[in-house]
Design a protein around this motif. Structure first.
Motif, PDB file in Angstrom:
ATOM      1  N   GLY A   1       2.699   3.387   8.694  1.00 36.87           N
ATOM      2  CA  GLY A   1       1.972   2.130   8.702  1.00 36.87           C
ATOM      3  C   GLY A   1       2.207   1.399  10.007  1.00 36.87           C
ATOM      4  N   VAL A   2       1.144   0.938  10.662  1.00 42.32           N
ATOM      5  CA  VAL A   2       1.267   0.252  11.954  1.00 42.32           C
ATOM      6  C   VAL A   2       0.641  -1.132  11.867  1.00 42.32           C
ATOM      7  CG1 VAL A   2       0.612   0.249  14.387  1.00 42.32           C
ATOM      8  CG2 VAL A   2       1.288   2.395  13.290  1.00 42.32           C
ATOM      9  N   PHE A   3       1.411  -2.131  12.278  1.00 38.91           N
ATOM     10  CA  PHE A   3       0.916  -3.504  12.413  1.00 38.91           C
ATOM     11  C   PHE A   3       0.762  -3.788  13.891  1.00 38.91           C
ATOM     12  CE2 PHE A   3       2.501  -8.176  12.359  1.00 38.91           C
ATOM     13  CZ  PHE A   3       1.217  -8.635  12.600  1.00 38.91           C
ATOM     14  N   ALA A   4      -0.480  -3.918  14.352  1.00 40.20           N
ATOM     15  CA  ALA A   4      -0.762  -4.219  15.752  1.00 40.20           C
ATOM     16  C   ALA A   4      -0.873  -5.726  15.931  1.00 40.20           C
ATOM     17  CB  ALA A   4      -2.058  -3.538  16.187  1.00 40.20           C
ATOM     18  N   ALA A   5      -0.302  -6.232  17.008  1.00 39.83           N
ATOM     19  CA  ALA A   5      -0.247  -7.683  17.220  1.00 39.83           C
ATOM     20  C   ALA A   5      -1.599  -8.299  17.515  1.00 39.83           C
ATOM     21  CB  ALA A   5       0.721  -7.997  18.360  1.00 39.83           C
TER      22      ALA A   5
ATOM     23  N   LEU B   1       3.048 -13.739  19.482  1.00 40.09           N
ATOM     24  CA  LEU B   1       3.373 -12.342  19.184  1.00 40.09           C
ATOM     25  C   LEU B   1       4.791 -12.221  18.636  1.00 40.09           C
ATOM     26  CD1 LEU B   1       1.805 -10.478  22.240  1.00 40.09           C
ATOM     27  CD2 LEU B   1       0.717 -11.403  20.190  1.00 40.09           C
ATOM     28  N   LEU B   2       5.707 -12.998  19.188  1.00 42.55           N
ATOM     29  CA  LEU B   2       7.084 -12.994  18.686  1.00 42.55           C
ATOM     30  C   LEU B   2       7.114 -13.434  17.229  1.00 42.55           C
ATOM     31  CD1 LEU B   2      10.173 -12.923  18.915  1.00 42.55           C
ATOM     32  CD2 LEU B   2      10.067 -15.234  19.896  1.00 42.55           C
ATOM     33  N   GLU B   3       6.390 -14.486  16.900  1.00 42.99           N
ATOM     34  CA  GLU B   3       6.401 -14.989  15.524  1.00 42.99           C
ATOM     35  C   GLU B   3       5.784 -13.977  14.560  1.00 42.99           C
ATOM     36  OE1 GLU B   3       4.459 -18.750  15.721  1.00 42.99           O
ATOM     37  OE2 GLU B   3       6.225 -19.785  16.493  1.00 42.99           O
ATOM     38  N   ARG B   4       4.759 -13.244  15.015  1.00 45.82           N
ATOM     39  CA  ARG B   4       4.151 -12.223  14.153  1.00 45.82           C
ATOM     40  C   ARG B   4       5.166 -11.124  13.841  1.00 45.82           C
ATOM     41  NH1 ARG B   4      -1.589 -12.184  17.561  1.00 45.82           N
ATOM     42  NH2 ARG B   4      -1.912 -14.423  17.257  1.00 45.82           N
ATOM     43  N   ARG B   5       5.933 -10.727  14.855  1.00 46.37           N
ATOM     44  CA  ARG B   5       6.953  -9.696  14.619  1.00 46.37           C
ATOM     45  C   ARG B   5       8.039 -10.204  13.687  1.00 46.37           C
ATOM     46  NH1 ARG B   5      11.793  -8.694  16.815  1.00 46.37           N
ATOM     47  NH2 ARG B   5      11.503  -9.991  18.672  1.00 46.37           N
TER      48      ARG B   5
ATOM     49  N   GLU C   1       0.820  -1.212   0.000  1.00 43.79           N
ATOM     50  CA  GLU C   1       0.000   0.000   0.000  1.00 43.79           C
ATOM     51  C   GLU C   1       0.856   1.266   0.000  1.00 43.79           C
ATOM     52  OE1 GLU C   1      -3.371   0.464  -0.209  1.00 43.79           O
ATOM     53  OE2 GLU C   1      -3.446  -1.692  -0.705  1.00 43.79           O
ATOM     54  N   GLY C   2       2.173   1.113  -0.141  1.00 46.21           N
ATOM     55  CA  GLY C   2       3.069   2.258  -0.253  1.00 46.21           C
ATOM     56  C   GLY C   2       3.633   2.769   1.051  1.00 46.21           C
ATOM     57  N   ARG C   3       3.497   2.013   2.138  1.00 44.07           N
ATOM     58  CA  ARG C   3       4.020   2.462   3.437  1.00 44.07           C
ATOM     59  C   ARG C   3       5.502   2.102   3.553  1.00 44.07           C
ATOM     60  NH1 ARG C   3      -0.326   5.668   4.796  1.00 44.07           N
ATOM     61  NH2 ARG C   3      -2.124   4.639   3.818  1.00 44.07           N
ATOM     62  N   ARG C   4       6.267   3.034   4.095  1.00 43.66           N
ATOM     63  CA  ARG C   4       7.714   2.836   4.154  1.00 43.66           C
ATOM     64  C   ARG C   4       8.280   2.931   5.568  1.00 43.66           C
ATOM     65  NH1 ARG C   4       6.515   0.702   0.468  1.00 43.66           N
ATOM     66  NH2 ARG C   4       7.099   0.956  -1.725  1.00 43.66           N
ATOM     67  N   ARG C   5       7.558   3.526   6.505  1.00 44.93           N
ATOM     68  CA  ARG C   5       8.004   3.613   7.905  1.00 44.93           C
ATOM     69  C   ARG C   5       6.994   2.831   8.750  1.00 44.93           C
ATOM     70  NH1 ARG C   5       7.684   8.692   6.262  1.00 44.93           N
ATOM     71  NH2 ARG C   5       6.113   9.219   7.838  1.00 44.93           N
ATOM     72  N   LEU C   6       7.339   1.582   9.015  1.00 38.96           N
ATOM     73  CA  LEU C   6       6.394   0.707   9.707  1.00 38.96           C
ATOM     74  C   LEU C   6       6.715   0.607  11.197  1.00 38.96           C
ATOM     75  CD1 LEU C   6       6.073  -2.301   7.224  1.00 38.96           C
ATOM     76  CD2 LEU C   6       4.964  -0.054   7.149  1.00 38.96           C
ATOM     77  N   ALA C   7       5.678   0.345  11.975  1.00 32.84           N
ATOM     78  CA  ALA C   7       5.840   0.086  13.406  1.00 32.84           C
ATOM     79  C   ALA C   7       5.061  -1.178  13.756  1.00 32.84           C
ATOM     80  CB  ALA C   7       5.340   1.258  14.234  1.00 32.84           C
ATOM     81  N   PHE C   8       5.684  -2.035  14.547  1.00 29.89           N
ATOM     82  CA  PHE C   8       4.998  -3.201  15.100  1.00 29.89           C
ATOM     83  C   PHE C   8       4.665  -2.887  16.546  1.00 29.89           C
ATOM     84  CE2 PHE C   8       5.191  -7.138  17.609  1.00 29.89           C
ATOM     85  CZ  PHE C   8       4.187  -7.875  16.992  1.00 29.89           C
ATOM     86  N   VAL C   9       3.381  -2.927  16.888  1.00 29.86           N
ATOM     87  CA  VAL C   9       2.938  -2.668  18.266  1.00 29.86           C
ATOM     88  C   VAL C   9       2.546  -3.999  18.874  1.00 29.86           C
ATOM     89  CG1 VAL C   9       1.277  -1.486  19.732  1.00 29.86           C
ATOM     90  CG2 VAL C   9       2.130  -0.365  17.660  1.00 29.86           C
ATOM     91  N   GLY C  10       3.323  -4.450  19.863  1.00 30.20           N
ATOM     92  CA  GLY C  10       3.054  -5.750  20.475  1.00 30.20           C
ATOM     93  C   GLY C  10       4.016  -6.044  21.595  1.00 30.20           C
ATOM     94  N   GLY C  11       4.181  -7.324  21.891  1.00 29.05           N
ATOM     95  CA  GLY C  11       5.080  -7.750  22.955  1.00 29.05           C
ATOM     96  C   GLY C  11       4.296  -8.198  24.176  1.00 29.05           C
ATOM     97  N   PRO C  12       4.957  -8.753  25.147  1.00 32.05           N
ATOM     98  CA  PRO C  12       6.396  -9.055  25.168  1.00 32.05           C
ATOM     99  C   PRO C  12       6.732 -10.295  24.344  1.00 32.05           C
ATOM    100  CG  PRO C  12       5.373  -9.821  27.192  1.00 32.05           C
ATOM    101  CD  PRO C  12       4.296  -9.109  26.426  1.00 32.05           C
ATOM    102  N   ASP C  13       8.036 -10.453  24.050  1.00 33.32           N
ATOM    103  CA  ASP C  13       8.487 -11.525  23.176  1.00 33.32           C
ATOM    104  C   ASP C  13       8.302 -12.917  23.782  1.00 33.32           C
ATOM    105  OD1 ASP C  13       9.136  -9.872  21.132  1.00 33.32           O
ATOM    106  OD2 ASP C  13      11.307  -9.955  21.423  1.00 33.32           O
ATOM    107  N   ARG C  14       8.091 -13.006  25.099  1.00 30.47           N
ATOM    108  CA  ARG C  14       7.924 -14.336  25.688  1.00 30.47           C
ATOM    109  C   ARG C  14       6.610 -14.978  25.251  1.00 30.47           C
ATOM    110  NH1 ARG C  14       6.386 -11.011  30.056  1.00 30.47           N
ATOM    111  NH2 ARG C  14       4.318 -11.511  30.902  1.00 30.47           N
ATOM    112  N   LEU C  15       5.682 -14.164  24.715  1.00 24.84           N
ATOM    113  CA  LEU C  15       4.442 -14.707  24.173  1.00 24.84           C
ATOM    114  C   LEU C  15       4.723 -15.148  22.743  1.00 24.84           C
ATOM    115  CD1 LEU C  15       1.868 -12.122  25.571  1.00 24.84           C
ATOM    116  CD2 LEU C  15       2.632 -14.282  26.570  1.00 24.84           C
ATOM    117  N   GLU C  16       4.848 -16.448  22.552  1.00 21.30           N
ATOM    118  CA  GLU C  16       5.339 -17.004  21.292  1.00 21.30           C
ATOM    119  C   GLU C  16       4.564 -16.532  20.061  1.00 21.30           C
ATOM    120  OE1 GLU C  16       5.695 -21.439  19.359  1.00 21.30           O
ATOM    121  OE2 GLU C  16       6.163 -21.185  21.489  1.00 21.30           O
TER     122      GLU C  16
END
Length: 330
Positions: free
Chosen positions: A239-243, A188-192, A171-186
Motif C-alpha cells: 500500500g502506498v500513500f503519495a503526498a 507534507l510533514l503533517e501528512r506523514r 483495505e487489508g494493507r500491512r506494508r505501507l510506504a509514504f512517498v513524499g518530502g522533504p519535511d521542510r514543507l509543512e
C-alpha cells in the motif's frame, strides 16, 4: 478626463460621475460621455485613482503550481470572494520557484494592491512580515502563522494523512510506504505524521517506510515507482500513500506496467486533482476544499483591508476521503 469632458461638452465632475456613479447622470449625457471616451480611446488610470482614494480595489494571489487543480480551485474561490466584495483578483503562478514567488510579491506590493493572498512554495514568514511592514495585508493559504501575525487558512493535513493510511489499513494493507518530502514543507510533514499515527494504532501490525522524493510531481512519482519495482516482490509495500495526486499518478503509470493495481499494490494520493479522476485507473485521494479556502481567504483579507472591526483568524478546514479503483479491490 479633461479631454473627455471637452469633447463631450460637459464638466469634469460629470465625467467622474459617469465613471464612478453613472446612476446620477442622465441617459443622454451618459451616451455623450461614452461616445467621447470611445473616440479618444480614454482608459482610466486605476493606479492613480487608487492612490487618490487611498485604497486599491485589487487583490493579488500567488499560488505554488497552477498545474495542480487544488490551486485552481483556490483561485476560483478567491475570485468569487473578491467579486462579492467589489474587488478584482490578479493571479500569479510561482511554479514551485521561491525566487519567482518573491518577484510576484514585490510586483503586487509596488502596484499598491489592497492585499495579497499567498499559497507559498514553502513557509514564508519573512516574506509576509516584509509586506506587512509596508502596510500591505497578507493572508497565508495552506500554511499556518501565529494569530498575531495575520490570518491563515489550512486544511487539517494531519487528519488527511491519517485518513489515507487508515483507508489502506482497512483495505487489508500491512506494508505501507509514504512517498513524499522533504519535511521542510509543512503540509507534507503533517501528512506523514498523520499516517504514522494511523500505523501506530495497529500496535505493530502494520509497518510504514518513507520514500523521499525531490518534488511532488508525476516524474518523481514515476521514479519512486521504479524504486519499488526494483525490489524483490516480498520487499515491496502493498500500500502506498503519495503526498500528492501527481505523485500518485506517476506511481500508477510506472507500477501498473508490472503489477496489478490494487490487487498487488494499492495507491492513494492527496488533493483530488482532476488528473487522477481522469486516469486510466481512477486514483483514490484525500480531497481538500480548495474553493472554500480561496473564498474564505478573500473574505477575510477584504475584512482586514476595509478595517471594519477585523480580527485575525486561523481557519482549519476538514479533508475528506474519496476511495477509487486504485485502492479498493473489486
Amino acid at each position: 478626463m479633461s479631454d473627455v469632458a471637452a469633447r463631450a461638452g460637459v464638466a469634469l465632475g460629470t465625467v467622474s460621475n459617469v465613471l464612478n456613479h453613472p446612476d446620477k447622470v442622465a441617459e443622454a449625457t451618459l451616451k455623450r460621455v461614452h461616445t467621447a471616451i470611445d473616440e479618444l480611446g480614454f482608459v482610466r488610470n486605476n493606479q492613480a485613482r487608487s492612490l487618490a482614494m487611498g485604497r486599491s480595489t485589487t487583490l493579488g494571489l500567488v499560488v505554488t503550481d497552477i498545474g495542480n487543480s487544488f490551486f485552481v480551485d483556490i483561485a476560483r474561490g478567491a475570485e468569487e470572494g473578491a467579486a462579492a466584495n467589489g474587488m478584482t483578483l490578479l493571479l500569479a503562478n510561482s511554479d514551485n520557484d521561491y525566487a519567482k514567488q518573491e518577484t510576484y510579491l514585490d510586483l503586487f506590493d509596488q502596484a499598491r494592491f489592497a492585499g495579497i493572498l499567498l499559497a507559498p512554495f514553502e513557509a514564508a514568514p519573512e516574506s509576509a512580515h516584509r509586506l506587512r511592514g509596508h502596510g500591505r495585508p497578507v493572508l497565508l493559504l495552506n500554511v499556518a502563522v501565529p494569530i498575531d501575525e495575520g490570518c491563515s487558512i489550512v486544511v487539517d493535513n494531519f487528519q488527511g494523512g491519517y485518513l489515507a493510511a487508515r483507508h489502506l489499513i482497512d483495505e487489508g494493507r500491512r506494508r505501507l510506504a509514504f512517498v513524499g518530502g522533504p519535511d521542510r514543507l509543512e503540509p507534507l510533514l503533517e501528512r506523514r505524521l498523520g499516517a504514522e499515527r494511523a500505523v501506530a494504532e495497529t500496535n505493530g501490525g502494520v509497518t510504514l517506510e518513507e520514500i523521499i522524493v525531490g518534488a511532488v510531481n508525476a516524474p518523481e512519482g514515476r521514479a519512486a515507482g521504479s524504486i519499488i519495482l526494483d525490489r524483490a516482490p516480498e520487499e515491496r509495500p502493498d500500500g502506498v500513500f503519495a503526498a500528492s495526486d501527481l505523485l500518485a499518478l506517476g506511481l500508477v503509470q510506472t507500477l501498473s506496467a508490472a503489477l496489478r493495481i490494487p490487487d498487488d499494490l494499492a495507491v492513494i494520493g492527496y488533493d483530488n486533482n482532476s488528473a487522477v479522476r481522469e486516469s486510466a485507473i481512477p486514483i483514490s485521494t484525500i480531497a481538500q476544499p480548495g474553493r472554500e479556502m480561496g473564498e474564505i481567504g478573500a473574505r477575510l483579507l477584504w475584512s482586514e483591508v476595509a478595517d471594519e472591526g477585523h480580527e485575525h483568524e486561523h481557519v482549519v478546514l476538514a479533508p475528506a476521503l474519496i476511495a477509487r479503483a486504485s485502492s479498493v479491490r473489486r
